[in-house]
Design an enzyme around this catalytic site. Structure first.
Site, PDB file in Angstrom:
ATOM      1  N   HIS A   1      17.536  10.072  20.869  1.00 27.05           N
ATOM      2  CA  HIS A   1      17.706   9.522  22.213  1.00 27.05           C
ATOM      3  C   HIS A   1      17.165  10.535  23.216  1.00 27.05           C
ATOM      4  O   HIS A   1      17.600  11.692  23.253  1.00 27.05           O
ATOM      5  CB  HIS A   1      19.172   9.171  22.477  1.00 27.05           C
ATOM      6  CG  HIS A   1      19.595   7.971  21.684  1.00 27.05           C
ATOM      7  ND1 HIS A   1      20.823   7.847  21.091  1.00 27.05           N
ATOM      8  CD2 HIS A   1      18.907   6.824  21.381  1.00 27.05           C
ATOM      9  CE1 HIS A   1      20.886   6.679  20.453  1.00 27.05           C
ATOM     10  NE2 HIS A   1      19.730   6.048  20.612  1.00 27.05           N
ATOM     11  N   ALA A   2      16.201  10.053  24.000  1.00 22.23           N
ATOM     12  CA  ALA A   2      15.366  10.947  24.793  1.00 22.23           C
ATOM     13  C   ALA A   2      16.148  11.827  25.760  1.00 22.23           C
ATOM     14  O   ALA A   2      15.834  13.003  25.935  1.00 22.23           O
ATOM     15  CB  ALA A   2      14.332  10.100  25.544  1.00 22.23           C
ATOM     16  N   ARG A   3      17.171  11.264  26.400  1.00 24.02           N
ATOM     17  CA  ARG A   3      17.858  12.006  27.464  1.00 24.02           C
ATOM     18  C   ARG A   3      18.885  13.003  26.942  1.00 24.02           C
ATOM     19  O   ARG A   3      19.471  13.753  27.722  1.00 24.02           O
ATOM     20  CB  ARG A   3      18.559  11.021  28.388  1.00 24.02           C
ATOM     21  CG  ARG A   3      19.626  10.172  27.699  1.00 24.02           C
ATOM     22  CD  ARG A   3      20.040   8.999  28.583  1.00 24.02           C
ATOM     23  NE  ARG A   3      20.916   8.072  27.874  1.00 24.02           N
ATOM     24  CZ  ARG A   3      21.239   6.868  28.343  1.00 24.02           C
ATOM     25  NH1 ARG A   3      20.758   6.475  29.510  1.00 24.02           N
ATOM     26  NH2 ARG A   3      22.035   6.074  27.672  1.00 24.02           N
ATOM     27  N   GLU A   4      19.097  13.038  25.632  1.00 27.30           N
ATOM     28  CA  GLU A   4      20.141  13.893  25.068  1.00 27.30           C
ATOM     29  C   GLU A   4      19.573  15.281  24.784  1.00 27.30           C
ATOM     30  O   GLU A   4      19.456  15.718  23.632  1.00 27.30           O
ATOM     31  CB  GLU A   4      20.734  13.197  23.825  1.00 27.30           C
ATOM     32  CG  GLU A   4      21.395  11.873  24.210  1.00 27.30           C
ATOM     33  CD  GLU A   4      21.730  10.942  23.039  1.00 27.30           C
ATOM     34  OE1 GLU A   4      21.652  11.366  21.879  1.00 27.30           O
ATOM     35  OE2 GLU A   4      22.059   9.761  23.305  1.00 27.30           O
TER      36      GLU A   4
ATOM     37  N   ARG B   1      16.289   6.564  27.433  1.00 29.16           N
ATOM     38  CA  ARG B   1      16.952   6.686  26.127  1.00 29.16           C
ATOM     39  C   ARG B   1      16.039   6.348  24.936  1.00 29.16           C
ATOM     40  O   ARG B   1      16.041   7.019  23.916  1.00 29.16           O
ATOM     41  CB  ARG B   1      18.153   5.727  26.112  1.00 29.16           C
ATOM     42  CG  ARG B   1      18.775   5.463  24.747  1.00 29.16           C
ATOM     43  CD  ARG B   1      19.904   4.448  24.886  1.00 29.16           C
ATOM     44  NE  ARG B   1      20.401   3.943  23.622  1.00 29.16           N
ATOM     45  CZ  ARG B   1      21.471   4.417  22.984  1.00 29.16           C
ATOM     46  NH1 ARG B   1      22.141   5.435  23.485  1.00 29.16           N
ATOM     47  NH2 ARG B   1      21.873   3.887  21.856  1.00 29.16           N
TER      48      ARG B   1
ATOM     49  N   SER C   1      24.275  13.228  21.751  1.00 30.65           N
ATOM     50  CA  SER C   1      25.295  13.609  22.726  1.00 30.65           C
ATOM     51  C   SER C   1      25.580  12.357  23.561  1.00 30.65           C
ATOM     52  O   SER C   1      24.757  11.434  23.563  1.00 30.65           O
ATOM     53  CB  SER C   1      24.806  14.743  23.637  1.00 30.65           C
ATOM     54  OG  SER C   1      23.819  14.299  24.545  1.00 30.65           O
ATOM     55  N   TYR C   2      26.649  12.231  24.267  1.00 30.22           N
ATOM     56  CA  TYR C   2      27.747  13.150  24.362  1.00 30.22           C
ATOM     57  C   TYR C   2      29.019  12.411  23.944  1.00 30.22           C
ATOM     58  O   TYR C   2      29.002  11.173  23.898  1.00 30.22           O
ATOM     59  CB  TYR C   2      27.907  13.638  25.838  1.00 30.22           C
ATOM     60  CG  TYR C   2      28.128  12.523  26.845  1.00 30.22           C
ATOM     61  CD1 TYR C   2      29.423  12.138  27.232  1.00 30.22           C
ATOM     62  CD2 TYR C   2      27.052  11.822  27.385  1.00 30.22           C
ATOM     63  CE1 TYR C   2      29.629  11.101  28.147  1.00 30.22           C
ATOM     64  CE2 TYR C   2      27.260  10.789  28.289  1.00 30.22           C
ATOM     65  CZ  TYR C   2      28.542  10.427  28.664  1.00 30.22           C
ATOM     66  OH  TYR C   2      28.739   9.397  29.544  1.00 30.22           O
TER      67      TYR C   2
ATOM     68  N   GLU D   1      28.115  13.698  17.895  1.00 31.78           N
ATOM     69  CA  GLU D   1      27.918  13.572  19.343  1.00 31.78           C
ATOM     70  C   GLU D   1      28.384  14.894  19.935  1.00 31.78           C
ATOM     71  O   GLU D   1      29.584  15.199  19.922  1.00 31.78           O
ATOM     72  CB  GLU D   1      28.771  12.424  19.915  1.00 31.78           C
ATOM     73  CG  GLU D   1      28.438  11.065  19.362  1.00 31.78           C
ATOM     74  CD  GLU D   1      27.362  10.320  20.153  1.00 31.78           C
ATOM     75  OE1 GLU D   1      26.972  10.764  21.246  1.00 31.78           O
ATOM     76  OE2 GLU D   1      26.917   9.289  19.635  1.00 31.78           O
TER      77      GLU D   1
HETATM   78  O1  0X9 Z   1      24.875   4.569  20.357  1.00 34.23           O
HETATM   79  C1  0X9 Z   1      24.422   5.437  19.611  1.00 34.23           C
HETATM   80  O2  0X9 Z   1      23.363   5.344  19.017  1.00 34.23           O
HETATM   81  C2  0X9 Z   1      25.202   6.731  19.425  1.00 34.23           C
HETATM   82  N1  0X9 Z   1      25.759   7.122  20.689  1.00 34.23           N
HETATM   83  S1  0X9 Z   1      24.740   7.638  21.893  1.00 34.23           S
HETATM   84  O3  0X9 Z   1      25.478   7.730  23.125  1.00 34.23           O
HETATM   85  N2  0X9 Z   1      24.258   9.097  21.546  1.00 34.23           N
HETATM   86  O4  0X9 Z   1      23.635   6.767  21.983  1.00 34.23           O
HETATM   87  C3  0X9 Z   1      26.319   6.518  18.428  1.00 34.23           C
HETATM   88  C4  0X9 Z   1      26.001   5.652  17.243  1.00 34.23           C
HETATM   89  C5  0X9 Z   1      26.265   6.269  15.954  1.00 34.23           C
HETATM   90  N3  0X9 Z   1      25.283   7.289  15.681  1.00 34.23           N
HETATM   91  C6  0X9 Z   1      24.495   7.258  14.568  1.00 34.23           C
HETATM   92  N4  0X9 Z   1      24.621   6.331  13.691  1.00 34.23           N
HETATM   93  N5  0X9 Z   1      23.630   8.229  14.397  1.00 34.23           N
HETATM   94 ZN    ZN Z   2      22.270   9.221  21.125  1.00 35.59          ZN
END
Ligand code: 0X9
Ligand code: ZN
Length: 426
Positions: A183-186, A241, A315-316, A390
Protein backbone atom coordinates in the site's frame (compact mmCIF):
# COMPACT_ATOMS: atom_id res chain seq x y z
CA UNK A 1 -19.15 9.04 -5.26
CA UNK A 2 -16.99 8.53 -2.23
CA UNK A 3 -13.90 9.28 -4.25
CA UNK A 4 -15.21 12.00 -6.51
CA UNK A 5 -12.75 14.44 -5.00
CA UNK A 6 -9.79 12.28 -5.90
CA UNK A 7 -11.05 11.67 -9.44
CA UNK A 8 -11.56 15.41 -9.88
CA UNK A 9 -7.93 15.97 -8.89
CA UNK A 10 -6.79 13.38 -11.43
CA UNK A 11 -8.96 14.84 -14.17
CA UNK A 12 -7.56 18.31 -13.60
CA UNK A 13 -4.04 16.94 -13.77
CA UNK A 14 -4.80 15.14 -17.00
CA UNK A 15 -6.45 18.15 -18.61
CA UNK A 16 -3.88 20.76 -17.68
CA UNK A 17 -0.92 18.41 -17.97
CA UNK A 18 0.48 20.03 -14.84
CA UNK A 19 1.69 17.97 -11.95
CA UNK A 20 -0.92 19.25 -9.53
CA UNK A 21 -0.13 17.76 -6.17
CA UNK A 22 -3.23 17.02 -4.14
CA UNK A 23 -3.34 19.62 -1.39
CA UNK A 24 -4.32 18.66 2.13
CA UNK A 25 -3.84 22.17 3.52
CA UNK A 26 -6.47 22.71 6.14
CA UNK A 27 -7.84 19.19 5.75
CA UNK A 28 -8.31 17.14 8.88
CA UNK A 29 -7.91 13.49 9.78
CA UNK A 30 -10.59 12.64 12.31
CA UNK A 31 -11.59 9.56 14.26
CA UNK A 32 -15.25 8.91 14.95
CA UNK A 33 -16.41 6.22 17.38
CA UNK A 34 -19.21 4.17 15.84
CA UNK A 35 -21.84 2.47 17.96
CA UNK A 36 -24.41 -0.14 16.95
CA UNK A 37 -26.13 2.19 14.54
CA UNK A 38 -23.88 2.93 11.60
CA UNK A 39 -26.48 4.84 9.61
CA UNK A 40 -25.96 8.40 10.94
CA UNK A 41 -22.23 8.32 10.22
CA UNK A 42 -22.76 6.58 6.89
CA UNK A 43 -25.02 9.43 5.84
CA UNK A 44 -22.38 12.00 6.75
CA UNK A 45 -19.65 10.12 4.87
CA UNK A 46 -21.95 9.86 1.86
CA UNK A 47 -23.13 13.44 1.94
CA UNK A 48 -19.60 14.85 2.15
CA UNK A 49 -17.99 12.10 -0.03
CA UNK A 50 -15.32 11.53 2.60
CA UNK A 51 -12.34 9.24 2.07
CA UNK A 52 -11.58 6.84 4.88
CA UNK A 53 -8.28 5.59 6.31
CA UNK A 54 -9.80 2.84 8.42
CA UNK A 55 -13.15 1.50 9.45
CA UNK A 56 -15.28 1.74 6.30
CA UNK A 57 -15.98 -1.52 4.47
CA UNK A 58 -15.70 -2.12 0.71
CA UNK A 59 -19.44 -1.40 0.43
CA UNK A 60 -18.98 2.07 1.91
CA UNK A 61 -20.64 1.13 5.20
CA UNK A 62 -18.80 1.97 8.45
CA UNK A 63 -18.05 -1.03 10.65
CA UNK A 64 -20.21 -1.07 13.78
CA UNK A 65 -18.72 -0.69 17.24
CA UNK A 66 -15.31 0.47 16.15
CA UNK A 67 -13.49 3.58 15.04
CA UNK A 68 -13.74 5.16 11.64
CA UNK A 69 -10.80 7.33 10.59
CA UNK A 70 -11.75 9.88 7.95
CA UNK A 71 -10.13 12.59 5.88
CA UNK A 72 -12.18 15.78 5.84
CA UNK A 73 -11.20 18.28 3.10
CA UNK A 74 -10.60 21.86 4.31
CA UNK A 75 -13.77 23.17 2.69
CA UNK A 76 -15.91 20.61 4.49
CA UNK A 77 -14.46 20.85 7.98
CA UNK A 78 -17.10 23.28 9.26
CA UNK A 79 -20.01 21.28 7.88
CA UNK A 80 -18.52 18.01 9.11
CA UNK A 81 -17.99 19.39 12.60
CA UNK A 82 -21.61 20.51 12.72
CA UNK A 83 -22.89 17.17 11.44
CA UNK A 84 -20.93 14.99 13.91
CA UNK A 85 -22.07 17.09 16.84
CA UNK A 86 -23.20 14.64 19.49
CA UNK A 87 -21.02 11.79 18.20
CA UNK A 88 -17.81 10.84 19.92
CA UNK A 89 -14.94 12.05 17.76
CA UNK A 90 -11.41 13.36 17.95
CA UNK A 91 -9.17 15.21 15.55
CA UNK A 92 -5.98 13.27 14.66
CA UNK A 93 -4.45 15.79 12.27
CA UNK A 94 -5.64 19.36 12.78
CA UNK A 95 -4.04 20.26 9.45
CA UNK A 96 -3.05 17.29 7.31
CA UNK A 97 -1.22 19.54 4.85
CA UNK A 98 0.99 20.85 7.65
CA UNK A 99 1.67 17.31 8.89
CA UNK A 100 2.64 16.19 5.39
CA UNK A 101 4.93 19.21 4.93
CA UNK A 102 6.60 18.54 8.28
CA UNK A 103 7.23 14.96 7.22
CA UNK A 104 8.90 16.17 4.01
CA UNK A 105 10.96 18.83 5.73
CA UNK A 106 12.29 16.41 8.29
CA UNK A 107 13.21 14.02 5.50
CA UNK A 108 16.39 15.65 4.26
CA UNK A 109 16.98 13.48 1.24
CA UNK A 110 13.34 13.12 0.36
CA UNK A 111 13.49 15.53 -2.57
CA UNK A 112 17.19 15.73 -3.30
CA UNK A 113 17.71 12.09 -4.24
CA UNK A 114 21.07 12.40 -2.51
CA UNK A 115 22.94 9.14 -2.24
CA UNK A 116 21.65 7.36 0.83
CA UNK A 117 24.15 6.33 3.44
CA UNK A 118 23.97 2.67 4.37
CA UNK A 119 24.17 3.35 8.05
CA UNK A 120 21.65 3.82 10.81
CA UNK A 121 21.13 7.50 9.92
CA UNK A 122 19.25 6.30 6.83
CA UNK A 123 16.39 5.50 9.19
CA UNK A 124 16.07 9.07 10.48
CA UNK A 125 14.02 10.12 7.49
CA UNK A 126 11.73 8.97 4.69
CA UNK A 127 13.29 8.76 1.25
CA UNK A 128 12.66 9.24 -2.44
CA UNK A 129 12.14 6.04 -4.43
CA UNK A 130 15.54 6.39 -6.13
CA UNK A 131 17.18 6.50 -2.69
CA UNK A 132 15.47 3.28 -1.68
CA UNK A 133 17.01 1.59 -4.71
CA UNK A 134 20.40 3.11 -3.92
CA UNK A 135 20.11 1.88 -0.35
CA UNK A 136 19.50 -1.69 -1.51
CA UNK A 137 22.32 -1.58 -4.06
CA UNK A 138 24.80 -0.09 -1.59
CA UNK A 139 23.82 -2.62 1.03
CA UNK A 140 24.29 -5.46 -1.44
CA UNK A 141 27.64 -4.06 -2.56
CA UNK A 142 28.90 -4.20 1.04
CA UNK A 143 28.21 -7.93 1.25
CA UNK A 144 28.79 -9.14 -2.31
CA UNK A 145 29.61 -12.72 -1.33
CA UNK A 146 26.37 -13.45 0.48
CA UNK A 147 23.77 -11.30 -1.24
CA UNK A 148 22.32 -10.35 -4.60
CA UNK A 149 19.80 -7.85 -5.92
CA UNK A 150 16.71 -9.67 -7.20
CA UNK A 151 13.59 -8.57 -9.05
CA UNK A 152 10.08 -10.04 -8.96
CA UNK A 153 8.90 -8.90 -12.36
CA UNK A 154 7.91 -5.33 -13.12
CA UNK A 155 5.26 -2.99 -11.86
CA UNK A 156 2.46 -1.89 -14.15
CA UNK A 157 4.51 1.22 -14.95
CA UNK A 158 7.55 -0.91 -15.80
CA UNK A 159 9.55 -0.43 -12.61
CA UNK A 160 11.41 -3.59 -11.54
CA UNK A 161 10.05 -4.84 -8.22
CA UNK A 162 13.38 -4.84 -6.48
CA UNK A 163 14.54 -6.79 -3.48
CA UNK A 164 17.64 -8.18 -1.82
CA UNK A 165 18.35 -11.87 -1.40
CA UNK A 166 20.93 -12.80 1.21
CA UNK A 167 22.18 -15.94 2.87
CA UNK A 168 25.00 -17.21 5.06
CA UNK A 169 27.12 -20.26 4.53
CA UNK A 170 25.33 -21.35 1.34
CA UNK A 171 22.35 -20.22 -0.72
CA UNK A 172 19.29 -22.42 -1.23
CA UNK A 173 17.98 -22.81 2.33
CA UNK A 174 14.25 -22.41 3.20
CA UNK A 175 13.06 -18.92 2.30
CA UNK A 176 12.00 -16.04 4.53
CA UNK A 177 10.07 -13.57 2.36
CA UNK A 178 9.11 -10.03 3.38
CA UNK A 179 6.94 -7.63 1.37
CA UNK A 180 6.78 -3.93 2.29
CA UNK A 181 4.79 -1.02 0.96
CA UNK A 182 2.19 -2.92 -1.03
CA UNK A 183 0.00 0.00 0.00
CA UNK A 184 1.63 3.11 -1.36
CA UNK A 185 0.97 5.53 1.50
CA UNK A 186 2.26 3.20 4.22
CA UNK A 187 5.75 4.69 4.18
CA UNK A 188 6.83 3.28 7.53
CA UNK A 189 6.59 -0.23 6.06
CA UNK A 190 9.29 0.13 3.39
CA UNK A 191 11.64 1.72 5.92
CA UNK A 192 11.05 -1.00 8.50
CA UNK A 193 11.48 -3.76 5.93
CA UNK A 194 14.79 -2.21 4.88
CA UNK A 195 15.89 -2.03 8.49
CA UNK A 196 15.37 -5.77 8.94
CA UNK A 197 17.58 -6.50 5.91
CA UNK A 198 20.17 -3.96 7.02
CA UNK A 199 20.26 -5.30 10.59
CA UNK A 200 20.75 -8.92 9.59
CA UNK A 201 23.46 -8.16 7.03
CA UNK A 202 25.42 -5.66 9.10
CA UNK A 203 25.38 -7.82 12.24
CA UNK A 204 26.16 -11.13 10.57
CA UNK A 205 29.87 -10.97 11.29
CA UNK A 206 29.61 -9.70 14.86
CA UNK A 207 26.57 -11.51 16.28
CA UNK A 208 26.47 -15.28 16.54
CA UNK A 209 22.69 -15.12 16.85
CA UNK A 210 22.27 -13.11 13.65
CA UNK A 211 24.76 -15.40 11.93
CA UNK A 212 22.67 -18.41 12.96
CA UNK A 213 19.55 -16.84 11.40
CA UNK A 214 21.26 -15.97 8.13
CA UNK A 215 22.98 -19.34 7.94
CA UNK A 216 19.68 -21.11 8.47
CA UNK A 217 17.48 -19.29 5.97
CA UNK A 218 17.64 -17.45 2.66
CA UNK A 219 16.10 -14.00 3.05
CA UNK A 220 14.19 -12.37 0.20
CA UNK A 221 13.32 -8.85 1.24
CA UNK A 222 11.26 -6.59 -1.04
CA UNK A 223 10.82 -3.23 0.71
CA UNK A 224 8.56 -1.62 -1.91
CA UNK A 225 6.42 -4.04 -3.90
CA UNK A 226 4.18 -1.28 -5.28
CA UNK A 227 6.73 1.18 -6.68
CA UNK A 228 4.28 2.99 -9.00
CA UNK A 229 1.94 3.76 -6.15
CA UNK A 230 4.83 4.72 -3.89
CA UNK A 231 6.25 7.17 -6.42
CA UNK A 232 2.76 8.59 -6.90
CA UNK A 233 2.51 9.32 -3.16
CA UNK A 234 5.62 11.48 -3.54
CA UNK A 235 4.75 13.23 -6.77
CA UNK A 236 0.97 13.58 -6.68
CA UNK A 237 -0.97 12.39 -3.68
CA UNK A 238 0.56 11.45 -0.33
CA UNK A 239 -2.51 9.39 0.54
CA UNK A 240 -2.63 7.13 -2.53
CA UNK A 241 -3.09 3.42 -1.65
CA UNK A 242 -3.43 1.23 -4.77
CA UNK A 243 -1.21 0.54 -7.78
CA UNK A 244 -1.55 2.76 -10.89
CA UNK A 245 -3.15 0.34 -13.32
CA UNK A 246 -6.02 1.45 -15.52
CA UNK A 247 -9.29 -0.41 -15.96
CA UNK A 248 -11.12 -0.42 -19.31
CA UNK A 249 -14.29 1.70 -19.30
CA UNK A 250 -13.40 3.42 -16.06
CA UNK A 251 -11.61 6.68 -15.45
CA UNK A 252 -10.55 5.48 -12.01
CA UNK A 253 -7.05 4.20 -11.52
CA UNK A 254 -5.56 1.46 -9.42
CA UNK A 255 -6.10 -2.02 -8.10
CA UNK A 256 -5.63 -2.90 -4.46
CA UNK A 257 -2.75 -5.33 -4.83
CA UNK A 258 -3.76 -6.79 -1.47
CA UNK A 259 -7.18 -7.78 -2.81
CA UNK A 260 -5.98 -9.33 -6.06
CA UNK A 261 -4.22 -12.59 -5.11
CA UNK A 262 -5.83 -15.55 -6.89
CA UNK A 263 -7.08 -17.60 -3.96
CA UNK A 264 -10.76 -17.36 -2.89
CA UNK A 265 -10.69 -14.10 -4.86
CA UNK A 266 -14.34 -14.41 -5.89
CA UNK A 267 -15.71 -14.62 -2.35
CA UNK A 268 -17.89 -11.57 -1.76
CA UNK A 269 -17.73 -9.00 1.01
CA UNK A 270 -13.98 -8.62 1.42
CA UNK A 271 -13.13 -6.30 -1.47
CA UNK A 272 -14.76 -3.93 -3.94
CA UNK A 273 -15.70 -4.54 -7.57
CA UNK A 274 -15.77 -0.77 -8.17
CA UNK A 275 -12.59 0.51 -9.86
CA UNK A 276 -13.04 3.80 -8.00
CA UNK A 277 -12.99 2.14 -4.59
CA UNK A 278 -9.84 1.97 -2.44
CA UNK A 279 -10.18 -1.82 -2.17
CA UNK A 280 -10.85 -2.51 -5.87
CA UNK A 281 -10.05 -6.21 -6.33
CA UNK A 282 -9.31 -6.01 -10.08
CA UNK A 283 -11.36 -7.38 -12.96
CA UNK A 284 -9.98 -10.89 -12.64
CA UNK A 285 -8.06 -12.81 -10.02
CA UNK A 286 -4.38 -11.94 -10.18
CA UNK A 287 -4.72 -9.29 -12.89
CA UNK A 288 -2.64 -6.65 -11.11
CA UNK A 289 0.74 -6.51 -12.85
CA UNK A 290 2.59 -6.47 -9.52
CA UNK A 291 0.69 -9.54 -8.40
CA UNK A 292 1.90 -11.49 -11.44
CA UNK A 293 5.56 -10.78 -10.66
CA UNK A 294 5.25 -11.37 -6.94
CA UNK A 295 3.40 -14.63 -7.16
CA UNK A 296 5.65 -16.02 -9.89
CA UNK A 297 8.61 -15.24 -7.69
CA UNK A 298 7.14 -16.88 -4.61
CA UNK A 299 5.93 -19.89 -6.61
CA UNK A 300 9.47 -20.45 -7.84
CA UNK A 301 10.85 -20.20 -4.32
CA UNK A 302 8.18 -22.57 -3.02
CA UNK A 303 9.08 -25.16 -5.64
CA UNK A 304 12.85 -24.77 -5.22
CA UNK A 305 13.47 -24.41 -1.53
CA UNK A 306 10.10 -24.00 0.21
CA UNK A 307 8.83 -20.86 1.91
CA UNK A 308 9.40 -21.04 5.64
CA UNK A 309 8.06 -17.61 6.58
CA UNK A 310 6.18 -14.88 4.74
CA UNK A 311 5.29 -11.52 6.26
CA UNK A 312 3.36 -8.80 4.44
CA UNK A 313 4.14 -5.50 6.12
CA UNK A 314 1.45 -2.80 6.41
CA UNK A 315 0.46 0.11 8.62
CA UNK A 316 -1.30 1.26 10.74
CA UNK A 317 -3.13 -0.37 13.72
CA UNK A 318 -0.46 -2.40 15.61
CA UNK A 319 -1.72 -5.85 14.72
CA UNK A 320 0.03 -9.12 14.02
CA UNK A 321 -2.23 -11.36 11.99
CA UNK A 322 -2.55 -14.81 10.51
CA UNK A 323 -4.69 -16.42 7.77
CA UNK A 324 -7.41 -16.17 6.76
CA UNK A 325 -8.72 -12.89 5.43
CA UNK A 326 -11.39 -14.34 3.15
CA UNK A 327 -13.34 -16.17 5.84
CA UNK A 328 -13.85 -15.74 9.56
CA UNK A 329 -14.69 -19.41 10.07
CA UNK A 330 -11.93 -21.08 8.05
CA UNK A 331 -8.75 -21.61 10.05
CA UNK A 332 -5.27 -22.48 8.83
CA UNK A 333 -4.36 -26.11 9.45
CA UNK A 334 -1.46 -24.97 11.65
CA UNK A 335 -3.57 -22.32 13.37
CA UNK A 336 -2.49 -23.28 16.88
CA UNK A 337 1.19 -22.87 15.98
CA UNK A 338 0.47 -19.59 14.19
CA UNK A 339 -1.41 -18.15 17.17
CA UNK A 340 1.30 -19.21 19.57
CA UNK A 341 3.99 -17.56 17.42
CA UNK A 342 1.80 -14.47 16.98
CA UNK A 343 1.32 -14.14 20.73
CA UNK A 344 5.08 -14.39 21.29
CA UNK A 345 5.82 -11.90 18.53
CA UNK A 346 3.37 -9.37 19.94
CA UNK A 347 4.91 -9.60 23.39
CA UNK A 348 8.46 -9.42 22.02
CA UNK A 349 7.51 -6.18 20.28
CA UNK A 350 5.84 -4.83 23.39
CA UNK A 351 8.89 -5.62 25.52
CA UNK A 352 10.97 -2.95 23.73
CA UNK A 353 8.99 0.28 24.28
CA UNK A 354 5.62 -0.95 25.52
CA UNK A 355 3.97 -0.72 22.10
CA UNK A 356 0.87 -2.90 22.36
CA UNK A 357 0.05 -5.25 19.49
CA UNK A 358 -3.05 -7.38 19.19
CA UNK A 359 -2.95 -10.62 17.25
CA UNK A 360 -5.23 -13.18 15.64
CA UNK A 361 -6.63 -14.28 12.27
CA UNK A 362 -7.14 -11.37 9.83
CA UNK A 363 -10.89 -11.77 9.33
CA UNK A 364 -11.79 -11.82 13.01
CA UNK A 365 -9.09 -9.36 14.12
CA UNK A 366 -9.46 -6.58 11.55
CA UNK A 367 -12.07 -7.40 8.89
CA UNK A 368 -12.84 -9.70 5.99
CA UNK A 369 -10.36 -9.18 3.15
CA UNK A 370 -10.39 -11.35 0.05
CA UNK A 371 -7.44 -11.74 -2.31
CA UNK A 372 -4.98 -10.69 0.35
CA UNK A 373 -1.44 -11.98 0.15
CA UNK A 374 -1.34 -14.24 3.18
CA UNK A 375 -4.25 -16.44 2.10
CA UNK A 376 -2.55 -17.18 -1.22
CA UNK A 377 0.91 -17.61 0.26
CA UNK A 378 -0.49 -19.96 2.89
CA UNK A 379 -2.65 -22.15 0.67
CA UNK A 380 -1.08 -21.96 -2.78
CA UNK A 381 2.61 -21.42 -2.02
CA UNK A 382 2.16 -23.57 1.09
CA UNK A 383 4.41 -21.43 3.23
CA UNK A 384 5.01 -22.93 6.62
CA UNK A 385 4.25 -19.72 8.52
CA UNK A 386 2.40 -16.75 7.09
CA UNK A 387 1.66 -13.43 8.79
CA UNK A 388 0.75 -9.85 8.10
CA UNK A 389 1.65 -7.00 10.38
CA UNK A 390 0.12 -3.58 10.78
CA UNK A 391 2.89 -1.39 12.19
CA UNK A 392 2.54 1.78 14.31
CA UNK A 393 0.52 3.61 15.26
CA UNK A 394 -3.08 3.16 16.40
CA UNK A 395 -4.27 6.38 14.80
CA UNK A 396 -2.69 9.43 16.40
CA UNK A 397 -0.67 9.95 13.22
CA UNK A 398 -1.98 7.09 11.10
CA UNK A 399 -0.24 6.92 7.72
CA UNK A 400 1.68 10.16 8.38
CA UNK A 401 3.91 8.70 11.06
CA UNK A 402 6.63 11.23 12.00
CA UNK A 403 10.20 10.37 10.89
CA UNK A 404 11.28 10.30 14.55
CA UNK A 405 9.25 7.11 14.91
CA UNK A 406 10.93 5.23 12.05
CA UNK A 407 13.81 3.90 14.11
CA UNK A 408 11.79 2.97 17.21
CA UNK A 409 9.25 1.20 14.98
CA UNK A 410 12.03 -0.65 13.16
CA UNK A 411 13.82 -1.63 16.39
CA UNK A 412 10.74 -3.07 18.06
CA UNK A 413 9.70 -4.82 14.84
CA UNK A 414 13.11 -6.46 14.66
CA UNK A 415 12.51 -7.93 18.10
CA UNK A 416 9.24 -9.43 16.89
CA UNK A 417 10.97 -10.78 13.78
CA UNK A 418 13.77 -12.16 15.97
CA UNK A 419 11.20 -13.98 18.09
CA UNK A 420 9.89 -15.71 14.97
CA UNK A 421 13.37 -16.61 13.75
CA UNK A 422 14.21 -18.09 17.16
CA UNK A 423 10.97 -20.00 17.60
CA UNK A 424 9.84 -21.29 14.23
CA UNK A 425 10.18 -24.99 13.61
CA UNK A 426 11.86 -25.92 10.35
O1 0X9 B 1 -6.87 -3.74 4.26
C1 0X9 B 1 -5.75 -4.25 4.18
O2 0X9 B 1 -5.27 -4.68 3.15
C2 0X9 B 1 -4.87 -4.31 5.42
N1 0X9 B 1 -5.03 -3.10 6.17
S1 0X9 B 1 -4.43 -1.68 5.54
O3 0X9 B 1 -4.92 -0.58 6.31
N2 0X9 B 1 -2.87 -1.69 5.70
O4 0X9 B 1 -4.78 -1.59 4.17
C3 0X9 B 1 -5.29 -5.48 6.28
C4 0X9 B 1 -5.67 -6.75 5.56
C5 0X9 B 1 -4.94 -7.93 5.98
N3 0X9 B 1 -3.58 -7.87 5.51
C6 0X9 B 1 -3.04 -8.84 4.72
N4 0X9 B 1 -3.72 -9.88 4.39
N5 0X9 B 1 -1.79 -8.71 4.34
ZN1 ZN C 1 -1.86 -1.78 3.93
Amino acid sequence: MLYSLISLGLTLTAVTGVLAKTSYDGAQAVRVAVGDDVVPLMKIIDKLSLASWKGVGPNGVPRANGNVDLVVPAKKVAEFTALVDGMEFEVMHEDLGASISAEEEESVSFKSSAAAAVDVTYFNAYHAYADHLTFLRDLQAQYPTRSEIVTAGNSNGGRPITGIHFYGTAAGKPAVVLHGNVHAREWITGMTTEYLAWYLLTNYASSSEVKSFVDKYDFYIFPIVNPDGFVYTQTNDRLWRKNRQTTPNSSCIGRDVNRNWPFQWAVTGGASTDPCNETFKGRAAGDATENVGLRNYISTLAAKQKVQLFIDIHSYSQLFMTPYGYSCSALATNNAALQSLARGTASAIQAVYGTVYEYGPICSTIYQATGSSVDWVNDIAKAKYTFTIELRDTGRYGFILPPAQILPTALETYQGFRYLLLNMVL
